[in-house]
Design a protein around this motif. Structure first.
Motif, PDB file in Angstrom:
ATOM      1  N   VAL A   1      24.598  -4.239  64.183  1.00 20.18           N
ATOM      2  CA  VAL A   1      25.080  -3.756  65.475  1.00 20.18           C
ATOM      3  C   VAL A   1      24.808  -4.801  66.556  1.00 20.18           C
ATOM      4  O   VAL A   1      25.630  -5.027  67.438  1.00 20.18           O
ATOM      5  CB  VAL A   1      24.403  -2.415  65.824  1.00 20.18           C
ATOM      6  N   SER A   2      23.637  -5.458  66.475  1.00 22.78           N
ATOM      7  CA  SER A   2      23.238  -6.370  67.537  1.00 22.78           C
ATOM      8  C   SER A   2      23.909  -7.733  67.429  1.00 22.78           C
ATOM      9  O   SER A   2      24.287  -8.330  68.430  1.00 22.78           O
ATOM     10  CB  SER A   2      21.726  -6.574  67.515  1.00 22.78           C
ATOM     11  N   TYR A   3      23.991  -8.260  66.226  1.00 20.96           N
ATOM     12  CA  TYR A   3      24.531  -9.612  66.040  1.00 20.96           C
ATOM     13  C   TYR A   3      25.665  -9.588  65.027  1.00 20.96           C
ATOM     14  O   TYR A   3      25.522 -10.121  63.916  1.00 20.96           O
ATOM     15  CB  TYR A   3      23.418 -10.550  65.559  1.00 20.96           C
TER      16      TYR A   3
ATOM     17  N   LYS B   1      20.901 -15.514  72.171  1.00 26.16           N
ATOM     18  CA  LYS B   1      22.013 -14.653  71.796  1.00 26.16           C
ATOM     19  C   LYS B   1      21.618 -13.219  72.074  1.00 26.16           C
ATOM     20  O   LYS B   1      20.677 -12.715  71.500  1.00 26.16           O
ATOM     21  CB  LYS B   1      22.352 -14.848  70.323  1.00 26.16           C
ATOM     22  N   GLY B   2      22.327 -12.602  73.012  1.00 27.60           N
ATOM     23  CA  GLY B   2      21.985 -11.240  73.430  1.00 27.60           C
ATOM     24  C   GLY B   2      21.899 -10.276  72.269  1.00 27.60           C
ATOM     25  O   GLY B   2      22.700 -10.332  71.349  1.00 27.60           O
ATOM     26  N   MET B   3      20.921  -9.397  72.326  1.00 28.55           N
ATOM     27  CA  MET B   3      20.779  -8.407  71.272  1.00 28.55           C
ATOM     28  C   MET B   3      21.519  -7.150  71.704  1.00 28.55           C
ATOM     29  O   MET B   3      21.054  -6.398  72.538  1.00 28.55           O
ATOM     30  CB  MET B   3      19.310  -8.109  71.041  1.00 28.55           C
ATOM     31  N   LEU B   4      22.690  -6.965  71.114  1.00 29.75           N
ATOM     32  CA  LEU B   4      23.584  -5.914  71.569  1.00 29.75           C
ATOM     33  C   LEU B   4      22.944  -4.533  71.501  1.00 29.75           C
ATOM     34  O   LEU B   4      23.208  -3.677  72.333  1.00 29.75           O
ATOM     35  CB  LEU B   4      24.844  -5.945  70.697  1.00 29.75           C
ATOM     36  N   LEU B   5      22.095  -4.330  70.523  1.00 27.20           N
ATOM     37  CA  LEU B   5      21.501  -3.005  70.323  1.00 27.20           C
ATOM     38  C   LEU B   5      20.766  -2.537  71.569  1.00 27.20           C
ATOM     39  O   LEU B   5      20.812  -1.366  71.925  1.00 27.20           O
ATOM     40  CB  LEU B   5      20.521  -3.042  69.144  1.00 27.20           C
TER      41      LEU B   5
END
Lengths: 344, 237
Positions: free
Chosen positions: A133-135, B186-190
């Motif tokens: 989900v994050s990367y 790198k942004g952590m989307l979570l």
């Protein structure tokens, strides 16, 4: 006269956590060796980094929680979590990606919930899903599987890639996994026939991936034979996934991939034998195991086919983990002499 | 005029800011807390709006508390709160239009925020206006602090920046406030997604409980130490 003091004639042999985990680790070896064959240094760095970070985080958390460090560290549960993540994450994953994945798996999914035996979610899959989900970019770049990958990408190139993110001109070697390729190209309104013709999909969905899946299958069958796991979860999962895939494939074989592709093209075998069978987060009753695993198979197909991600074992396992308390509640086996329950 | 009882105000402050902090202890108003705190400025914006709504509504409620019959107090309170929130919404639309665009539905939804009606019911309807207003102010500041810290955490982890878009609140001069971890992060989307809010809030609650626990321990230890010291040498544990 010496009496046999064992309480039950069936309870023979040693069955503690570390013995069980050890056997699962043995069963992982054939598939992992194949992955190393196809991905070379990329899989070795994954494996070493994952296990290193897992043991580090495990030791830190045990220390913080004031638990004895050595026995827990040596029960191989953290190693198993790390190993599963190492083979699930793309080869040549950057070190920080593995570190954050292990942080989620060991610290958040395992220890914050109370440690081994108390985690409602499969730690490895929490780590994997959180990273996916994050990367999404880093988690879906798989290198192209090549025979004896060591000959193509040297150790120095691999280390540069993993530790400094420097790509020394082997971009051409990176490609999409079969599931990814099918998903993207179906989105471009190509038929499956065209997609298969364009890439080297081998006999049923990616030569290398099919072999790797068969290796997981072999390890899994060995575990069933050794009674490390029961047959319920793998059979129900593969039947659930294969069943729904067959139905849609028969309806439109140009739009829906074949059941064999679904079973051998992604992480289905790894999931069925090694991930869904996690004794802590899986259902425990025989009937419950069947429902739980069939649900994973079903959700895997649904997310793969209509969802946003190419593979879905992790999400499906986490969804069904949530349902486990309910499933267990309604599938208590009947105690001899009592009335039949609702599902037991 | 009675003598002002400062102890009451001190207790109110401690309660609002720490002991029964709406975000960390009462766990009220979680919906906006989760949805809006994607960055520092959003959290601050919603926090201030909620605080203003709290103070204005509860002042009014406390003033009319003897006039409102018990049976109809809840509808009456809700109407007062709704009127105040509508005013705030209009003000924000006029003066912080871009921020209003981001916070959107969560400004009118302050009406339904449990903190506001909760403070009216539990405090403002039973206490004089000055105390009620001060209680609301402290609760609002406590809530704002949680929003801001959570927003900052999520922005830092999810985006690699801090105080991004500060110009929405503080004017063009604040553009330069934005801190960044650099383009390599790198942004952590979570963290920017709702699960990140739950995980972040969980850590904040845990941190608060940990601090409380440590404080309780340090209060105890000075009493225990002298007893250890007076035992003969070699016997002390």
């Amino acid at each position: 006269m010496i009496f046999n003091k064992r309480t039950s004639p069936v309870a023979t042999g040693k069955a503690d956590v570390s013995t069980l985990m050890q056997q699962v680790l043995y069963a992982l070896i054939p598939g992992t060796l194949l992955l190393v064959w196809f991905f070379g240094w990329g899989m070795i760095t994954n494996w070493v980094l994952a296990i290193g970070f897992a043991l580090l985080f495990e030791a830190i958390m045990l220390k913080l929680r004031q638990r004895p460090i050595e026995p827990f560290l040596m029960d191989y549960s953290a190693v198993l979590t790390a190993w599963l993540l190492a083979v699930a994450m793309p080869a040549f994953s950057p070190w920080w990606l593995i570190a954050v994945a292990m942080l989620f798996a060991i610290v958040i999914a395992k220890h914050l919930y109370g440690g081994l035996g108390y985690n409602p979610f499969n730690p490895a899959m929490v780590g994997y899903a959180a990273m996916l989900v994050s990367y999404p970019v880093q988690m879906t770049i798989w290198p192209e599987p090549v025979h004896f990958s060591f000959a193509h990408i040297g150790a120095d190139q691999a280390f540069q890639k993993v530790f400094w993110g420097i790509n020394t001109g082997w971009d051409a070697l990176s490609g999409a996994t079969p599931l990814d390729a099918v998903k993207v190209n179906l989105g471009l309104h190509k038929t499956l026939e065209e997609i298969y013709a364009s890439g080297h999909f081998g006999l049923f969905g990616g030569d290398a991936w099919a072999w790797i899946n068969l290796a997981w299958l072999a390890g899994g069958l060995w575990m069933i034979q050794r009674k490390v796991i029961s047959w319920h979860i793998p059979v129900a999962l593969l039947a659930g996934l294969g069943g729904i895939a067959t139905i849609f494939w028969l309806v439109n074989p140009q739009l829906y991939a074949s059941p064999l592709f679904h079973l051998l093209g992604g992480a289905a075998m790894l999931g069925a034998f090694f991930i869904a069978t996690d004794p802590v987060s899986a259902s425990t009753t025989p009937m419950g195991k069947l429902i739980y695993a069939a649900g994973i198979g079903l959700f895997t197909y649904i997310i793969r086919t209509w969802g946003g991600y190419p593979d879905a074992i992790a999400f499906a396992v986490l969804i069904m983990n949530m349902a486990v308390p309910l499933i267990d509640y309604y599938t208590q086996p009947r105690v001899y002499g009592t009335k039949r329950g609702w599902l037991g | 005029m009675n003598k002002v009882d400062w102890a009451v105000y001190r207790d109110i402050s401690i309660n609002g800011l720490w002991k029964s902090n709406p975000g960390l202890v009462q766990l009220l108003g979680l919906c906006p807390l989760m949805a809006v705190t994607t960055n520092f400025v959003n959290g601050l914006g919603l926090g201030i709006a909620t605080t203003v709504a709290l103070v204005a509504s509860n002042l009014a409620i406390s003033i009319v508390r003897h006039l409102v019959r018990e049976e109809i107090r809840i509808p009456a309170f809700v109407m007062i709160i709704a009127a105040n929130v509508t005013l705030i919404e209009m003000l924000m639309k006029a003066y912080f239009h871009e921020l209003y665009g981001i916070l959107g539905i969560f400004i009118p939804l302050i009406v339904t925020n449990c903190i506001v009606i909760g403070r009216s019911e539990a405090y403002a309807s039973k206490n004089p206006p000055l105390q009620a207003g001060f209680d609301s102010l402290m609760m609002g500041i406590g809530f704002t602090l949680v929003l801001v810290v959570l927003g900052g955490m999520r922005e830092l982890v999810g985006n690699g920046t801090l105080f991004d878009q500060a110009h929405l609140m503080f004017g063009e001069a604040a553009r330069g406030l934005t801190l960044s971890l650099g383009a390599d992060y790198k942004g952590m989307l979570l963290a920017a997604l709702p699960p990140g809010a739950f995980i972040g809030l969980g850590f904040l609650v845990a941190l608060k409980n940990y601090v409380d626990k440590r404080k309780a321990q340090t209060v105890k230890t000075p009493q225990a130490q002298p007893i250890v010291r007076i035992t003969p040498a070699g016997e002390s544990a």
